[in-house]
Write a protein that holds these residues in place. Structure first.
Motif, PDB file in Angstrom:
ATOM      1  N   GLN A  70      -0.082   6.580  -7.198  1.00 52.21           N
ATOM      2  CA  GLN A  70      -1.226   7.243  -6.565  1.00 52.21           C
ATOM      3  C   GLN A  70      -1.069   8.754  -6.711  1.00 52.21           C
ATOM      4  O   GLN A  70       0.012   9.296  -6.454  1.00 52.21           O
ATOM      5  CB  GLN A  70      -1.305   6.891  -5.071  1.00 52.21           C
ATOM      6  CG  GLN A  70      -2.619   7.343  -4.448  1.00 52.21           C
ATOM      7  CD  GLN A  70      -2.562   7.443  -2.926  1.00 52.21           C
ATOM      8  OE1 GLN A  70      -1.991   8.377  -2.373  1.00 52.21           O
ATOM      9  NE2 GLN A  70      -3.153   6.474  -2.250  1.00 52.21           N
TER      10      GLN A  70
ATOM     11  N   LYS B 294      -8.612   9.715   3.309  1.00 54.70           N
ATOM     12  CA  LYS B 294      -7.562  10.258   4.160  1.00 54.70           C
ATOM     13  C   LYS B 294      -7.825  11.684   4.622  1.00 54.70           C
ATOM     14  O   LYS B 294      -6.934  12.363   5.101  1.00 54.70           O
ATOM     15  CB  LYS B 294      -6.254  10.270   3.367  1.00 54.70           C
ATOM     16  CG  LYS B 294      -5.154   9.504   4.045  1.00 54.70           C
ATOM     17  CD  LYS B 294      -4.005   9.505   3.144  1.00 54.70           C
ATOM     18  CE  LYS B 294      -2.813   8.959   3.832  1.00 54.70           C
ATOM     19  NZ  LYS B 294      -1.641   9.358   3.175  1.00 54.70           N
TER      20      LYS B 294
ATOM     21  N   ARG C 289      -9.085   5.114  -4.289  1.00 55.88           N
ATOM     22  CA  ARG C 289      -8.975   4.781  -2.865  1.00 55.88           C
ATOM     23  C   ARG C 289     -10.059   5.580  -2.149  1.00 55.88           C
ATOM     24  O   ARG C 289     -10.062   6.814  -2.143  1.00 55.88           O
ATOM     25  CB  ARG C 289      -7.578   5.156  -2.371  1.00 55.88           C
ATOM     26  CG  ARG C 289      -7.354   4.781  -0.929  1.00 55.88           C
ATOM     27  CD  ARG C 289      -5.868   4.820  -0.590  1.00 55.88           C
ATOM     28  NE  ARG C 289      -5.718   4.865   0.838  1.00 55.88           N
ATOM     29  CZ  ARG C 289      -4.840   4.168   1.523  1.00 55.88           C
ATOM     30  NH1 ARG C 289      -4.014   3.361   0.909  1.00 55.88           N
ATOM     31  NH2 ARG C 289      -4.768   4.279   2.816  1.00 55.88           N
TER      32      ARG C 289
ATOM     33  N   THR D 189       3.382   6.138  -2.967  1.00 55.95           N
ATOM     34  CA  THR D 189       2.894   7.190  -2.085  1.00 55.95           C
ATOM     35  C   THR D 189       2.087   8.200  -2.912  1.00 55.95           C
ATOM     36  O   THR D 189       2.045   8.118  -4.136  1.00 55.95           O
ATOM     37  CB  THR D 189       4.071   7.913  -1.410  1.00 55.95           C
ATOM     38  OG1 THR D 189       3.545   8.918  -0.530  1.00 55.95           O
ATOM     39  CG2 THR D 189       4.951   8.616  -2.430  1.00 55.95           C
ATOM     40  N   THR D 190       1.473   9.152  -2.251  1.00 56.09           N
ATOM     41  CA  THR D 190       0.698  10.165  -2.962  1.00 56.09           C
ATOM     42  C   THR D 190       1.634  11.136  -3.688  1.00 56.09           C
ATOM     43  O   THR D 190       2.415  11.838  -3.060  1.00 56.09           O
ATOM     44  CB  THR D 190      -0.162  10.978  -1.970  1.00 56.09           C
ATOM     45  OG1 THR D 190      -0.748  10.087  -1.032  1.00 56.09           O
ATOM     46  CG2 THR D 190      -1.213  11.775  -2.695  1.00 56.09           C
TER      47      THR D 190
ATOM     48  N   SER E 111       0.854  -1.189   0.000  1.00 54.83           N
ATOM     49  CA  SER E 111       0.000   0.000   0.000  1.00 54.83           C
ATOM     50  C   SER E 111       0.890   1.240   0.000  1.00 54.83           C
ATOM     51  O   SER E 111       2.082   1.154   0.278  1.00 54.83           O
ATOM     52  CB  SER E 111      -0.844  -0.060   1.271  1.00 54.83           C
ATOM     53  OG  SER E 111      -1.785   0.956   1.299  1.00 54.83           O
ATOM     54  N   SER E 112       0.315   2.391  -0.293  1.00 54.80           N
ATOM     55  CA  SER E 112       1.100   3.639  -0.334  1.00 54.80           C
ATOM     56  C   SER E 112       1.899   3.839   0.936  1.00 54.80           C
ATOM     57  O   SER E 112       1.350   3.735   2.036  1.00 54.80           O
ATOM     58  CB  SER E 112       0.161   4.834  -0.444  1.00 54.80           C
ATOM     59  OG  SER E 112      -0.556   4.786  -1.607  1.00 54.80           O
TER      60      SER E 112
ATOM     61  N   ALA F  40       1.003  -1.884   4.571  1.00 57.55           N
ATOM     62  CA  ALA F  40       2.055  -0.863   4.666  1.00 57.55           C
ATOM     63  C   ALA F  40       2.964  -1.142   5.859  1.00 57.55           C
ATOM     64  O   ALA F  40       4.121  -1.541   5.702  1.00 57.55           O
ATOM     65  CB  ALA F  40       1.433   0.526   4.770  1.00 57.55           C
ATOM     66  N   ARG F  41       2.436  -1.000   7.091  1.00 57.47           N
ATOM     67  CA  ARG F  41       3.322  -1.027   8.261  1.00 57.47           C
ATOM     68  C   ARG F  41       4.016  -2.375   8.449  1.00 57.47           C
ATOM     69  O   ARG F  41       5.204  -2.413   8.781  1.00 57.47           O
ATOM     70  CB  ARG F  41       2.527  -0.638   9.510  1.00 57.47           C
ATOM     71  CG  ARG F  41       2.104   0.819   9.487  1.00 57.47           C
ATOM     72  CD  ARG F  41       1.065   1.121  10.530  1.00 57.47           C
ATOM     73  NE  ARG F  41      -0.144   0.352  10.311  1.00 57.47           N
ATOM     74  CZ  ARG F  41      -1.148   0.268  11.164  1.00 57.47           C
ATOM     75  NH1 ARG F  41      -1.072   0.895  12.326  1.00 57.47           N
ATOM     76  NH2 ARG F  41      -2.219  -0.425  10.870  1.00 57.47           N
TER      77      ARG F  41
ATOM     78  N   ASN G   3      -7.666  -3.226   3.067  1.00 61.97           N
ATOM     79  CA  ASN G   3      -6.466  -2.654   3.703  1.00 61.97           C
ATOM     80  C   ASN G   3      -6.716  -2.410   5.182  1.00 61.97           C
ATOM     81  O   ASN G   3      -7.837  -2.176   5.605  1.00 61.97           O
ATOM     82  CB  ASN G   3      -6.154  -1.305   2.994  1.00 61.97           C
ATOM     83  CG  ASN G   3      -5.113  -0.479   3.728  1.00 61.97           C
ATOM     84  OD1 ASN G   3      -5.454   0.385   4.548  1.00 61.97           O
ATOM     85  ND2 ASN G   3      -3.868  -0.730   3.474  1.00 61.97           N
TER      86      ASN G   3
ATOM     87  N   GLY H 109      -4.242  -3.112   8.907  1.00 64.88           N
ATOM     88  CA  GLY H 109      -3.934  -3.964  10.049  1.00 64.88           C
ATOM     89  C   GLY H 109      -3.544  -5.385   9.711  1.00 64.88           C
ATOM     90  O   GLY H 109      -3.414  -6.225  10.600  1.00 64.88           O
TER      91      GLY H 109
ATOM     92  N   GLY I 225       4.548   6.775   2.152  1.00 62.50           N
ATOM     93  CA  GLY I 225       5.271   8.001   1.829  1.00 62.50           C
ATOM     94  C   GLY I 225       6.360   8.259   2.840  1.00 62.50           C
ATOM     95  O   GLY I 225       6.188   8.036   4.032  1.00 62.50           O
TER      96      GLY I 225
HETATM   97  C1  LIG Z   1       4.770   5.696   6.937  1.00 66.59           C
HETATM   98  C2  LIG Z   1       3.462   5.623   6.211  1.00 66.59           C
HETATM   99  C3  LIG Z   1       3.228   6.464   5.125  1.00 66.59           C
HETATM  100  C4  LIG Z   1       2.016   6.397   4.431  1.00 66.59           C
HETATM  101  N1  LIG Z   1       1.823   7.195   3.336  1.00 66.59           N
HETATM  102  C5  LIG Z   1       0.670   7.094   2.632  1.00 66.59           C
HETATM  103  C6  LIG Z   1       0.483   7.854   1.434  1.00 66.59           C
HETATM  104  O1  LIG Z   1       1.370   8.578   0.995  1.00 66.59           O
HETATM  105  N2  LIG Z   1      -0.723   7.747   0.799  1.00 66.59           N
HETATM  106  C7  LIG Z   1      -1.719   6.920   1.260  1.00 66.59           C
HETATM  107  O2  LIG Z   1      -2.783   6.852   0.653  1.00 66.59           O
HETATM  108  N3  LIG Z   1      -1.543   6.177   2.380  1.00 66.59           N
HETATM  109  C8  LIG Z   1      -0.383   6.247   3.059  1.00 66.59           C
HETATM  110  N4  LIG Z   1      -0.204   5.476   4.169  1.00 66.59           N
HETATM  111  C9  LIG Z   1      -1.299   4.597   4.632  1.00 66.59           C
HETATM  112  C10 LIG Z   1      -1.052   3.162   4.188  1.00 66.59           C
HETATM  113  O3  LIG Z   1      -1.069   3.043   2.793  1.00 66.59           O
HETATM  114  C11 LIG Z   1      -2.085   2.189   4.789  1.00 66.59           C
HETATM  115  O4  LIG Z   1      -3.350   2.467   4.256  1.00 66.59           O
HETATM  116  C12 LIG Z   1      -2.195   2.229   6.297  1.00 66.59           C
HETATM  117  O5  LIG Z   1      -0.932   2.295   6.912  1.00 66.59           O
HETATM  118  C13 LIG Z   1      -2.962   1.002   6.824  1.00 66.59           C
HETATM  119  O6  LIG Z   1      -2.393  -0.181   6.332  1.00 66.59           O
HETATM  120  P1  LIG Z   1      -1.433  -1.091   7.264  1.00 66.59           P
HETATM  121  O7  LIG Z   1      -2.246  -1.467   8.452  1.00 66.59           O
HETATM  122  O8  LIG Z   1      -1.046  -2.265   6.417  1.00 66.59           O
HETATM  123  O9  LIG Z   1      -0.271  -0.238   7.647  1.00 66.59           O
HETATM  124  C14 LIG Z   1       1.006   5.512   4.852  1.00 66.59           C
HETATM  125  C15 LIG Z   1       1.258   4.668   5.945  1.00 66.59           C
HETATM  126  C16 LIG Z   1       2.470   4.700   6.605  1.00 66.59           C
HETATM  127  C17 LIG Z   1       2.706   3.762   7.733  1.00 66.59           C
END
Ligand SMILES: Cc1cc2nc3c(=O)[nH]c(=O)nc-3n(C[C@H](O)[C@H](O)[C@H](O)COP(=O)(O)O)c2cc1C
Length: 461
Positions: free
Chosen positions: A98, A170, A220, A55-56, A20-21, A378-379, A356, A358, A23
């Motif tokens: 994105q 977001k 999204r 990322t965005t 996932s994104s 992402a995390r 998406n 957790g 940034g």
């Molecule tokens: C460090 C970091 C940067 C992120 N940057 C973006 C972003 O640029 N654009 C976006 O839509 N989501 C961004 N997210 C959100 C993630 O894409 C994701 O939706 C969110 O962390 C939940 O997913 P996860 O539980 O797998 O982490 C970011 C998340 C993290 C942790």
């Protein structure tokens, strides 16, 4: 199921888990992508994910998301992006760019700028953005935004991306129009569900015209806004909107399912279904509230406006033992936090759906994939970038798994991207720094070896 390839609009994803994104401050200050940025993305491509969503990339020259995040607001950003996208795709990993505009959720800027306050309606919001007040866009400014999305999408295609994702959640600009708790306009851009949806509709229509019918286009979307989270913010969001349910909850599922059906008619290919409003937020980033890191961010941006100064001062003054339990209301770890909503979209709208929020364990990913087409993460991947390769090789969840502390999210605007959870490294601070630096270098550095939990204590005995 997880390792079954899937093709959408001619793009074949090698498995069902997408990065996932994510940034981080890896582009140049003006938004040009760099070798550091490319190397970071390649790490995930090599780690075995089925595809990557970037990322965005900002569509507006002034509103970056935030500094050192990449941009597509000018043509000059395309040639370096083209080179780097080719490097990532050469690893067998489709790359989706994105694009988005944070509107009044712009987090930082060189100086406080008028452009960073623009939104659907005027109002005050404490946590997100730094401007003292949101300011309603004129019809002309809205038209400019639509055109910027069209042009940025065309540039993403020109740069060699496999597709684009438009972020309509977001708490970013499009979401500021969709969300009835934020959009109080009574003109054609608000007032009713159709009015609030109009900005997204026009953007999708113009983007589709710009990129052509044969290019993968995803949205999204927040299936539920949960405006009452985070609590501190919803109480301080002025003026309160009526009916009160708009203020408290924002869009409900039947309304957003209606948006989904309309997006399908408009030629959208895939929906990335999330919940919540604002980043970081308890629904978008289920886990702990990262108080110290949020304090760091507030202090780093306090010079930008009176609101930014006030929120920093307040958080510095209130003792942590009081602030933490209060601000942690609503924050908790939850695998597949938006799965129920994603399933409803899959069933009722019928488009391919990405779920998406957790995910980490193999069993939770399998659960998500039993009803949705893709899981995005992402995390957990920041913690373990080769997690999917490990699952493919039959390994279970690593001992050094993500704890969902959310420190990475809150640090992403001020610090180099990486995992800031010392617990994961058994308290070994040096190894934590090594992993952060390995993510922020132009050349590949082997990730630090992480000892099994408890090894540090064992070694010291
Ligand atoms: C460090 C970091 C940067 C992120 N940057 C973006 C972003 O640029 N654009 C976006 O839509 N989501 C961004 N997210 C959100 C993630 O894409 C994701 O939706 C969110 O962390 C939940 O997913 P996860 O539980 O797998 O982490 C970011 C998340 C993290 C942790």
């Amino acid at each position: 199921m997880i390792f079954e390839p899937r093709t959408i609009k001619g793009v074949t994803f090698r498995n069902r888990v997408l990065r996932s994104s994510v940034g981080g401050r890896m582009a140049a200050y003006d938004g040009t992508v760099t070798d550091v940025w490319s190397n970071f993305e390649q790490t995930f491509a090599d780690g075995g994910v089925g595809g990557i969503i970037s990322t965005t990339f900002s569509t507006n020259r002034r509103r970056q998301t935030p500094f050192e995040y990449p941009s597509l607001s000018e043509q000059r950003f395309v040639p370096p992006l083209k080179r780097h996208v080719a490097e990532i795709r050469a690893r067998g990993c489709p790359y989706i760019i994105q694009i988005g505009d944070p509107g009044a959720a712009t987090q930082l800027s060189l100086f406080g700028e008028d452009a960073d306050a623009l939104s659907s309606s005027s109002g005050f919001e404490f946590l997100y953005g730094y401007a003292n007040r949101r300011v309603a866009m004129s019809a002309r400014e809205i038209r400019t935004v639509i055109e910027e999305f069209r042009v940025a999408a065309g540039r993403a295609r020109e740069a060699g991306a496999d597709g684009i994702e438009i972020t309509a959640e977001k708490g970013y600009l499009i979401h500021q129009f969709l969300n009835p708790g934020l959009n109080r306009r009574q003109d054609e851009w608000g007032g009713t569900d159709e009015g609030r949806f109009r900005l997204l509709e026009e953007i999708v229509t113009r983007v589709r015209e710009g990129v052509g019918d044969d290019f993968l286009l995803g949205i999204r979307l927040a299936a539920r806004d949960f405006n009452y989270l985070p609590y501190a913010n919803f109480i301080l969001r002025f003026p309160w909107t009526f009916p009160l349910r708009h203020h408290l909850f924002g869009n409900d599922l039947p309304t957003t399912l209606g948006f989904g059906a309309r997006l399908k008619q408009l030629g959208v290919d895939v929906l990335h279904v999330v919940t919540g409003t604002g980043f970081p937020g308890p629904k978008g980033n289920p886990g702990a509230f990262p108080l110290r890191e949020i304090k760091l961010f507030f202090n780093a941006t306090r010079h930008l406006s009176r609101k930014a100064a006030a929120r920093a001062t307040l958080l510095n003054l209130v003792p942590e033992r009081i602030a933490l339990p209060l601000l942690s209301i609503g924050w908790r770890e939850q695998a597949g936090v938006s799965l129920e909503e994603a399933e409803a979209f899959r069933r009722q709208v019928g488009l391919p759906v990405i779920t998406n929020g957790g995910y980490q364990s193999r069993s939770d990913i399998d659960r998500g994939l039993s009803t949705c087409d893709f899981v995005s993460m992402a995390r957990a991947l920041i913690a373990t970038p080769d997690l999917i390769s490990r699952y493919r090789d039959g390994a279970g969840q690593p001992e050094e798994a993500c704890t969902f502390c959310n420190r990475c999210c809150a640090r992403s605007a001020t610090s180099p991207l990486g995992c800031y959870e010392p617990e994961r490294f058994g308290g070994d601070f040096d190894r934590m720094v090594q992993q952060i630096l390995a993510y922020n270098t132009p050349v590949r550095v082997p990730p630090p070896q992480i000892a099994p939990a408890g090894a540090a204590e064992a070694a010291s005995r």
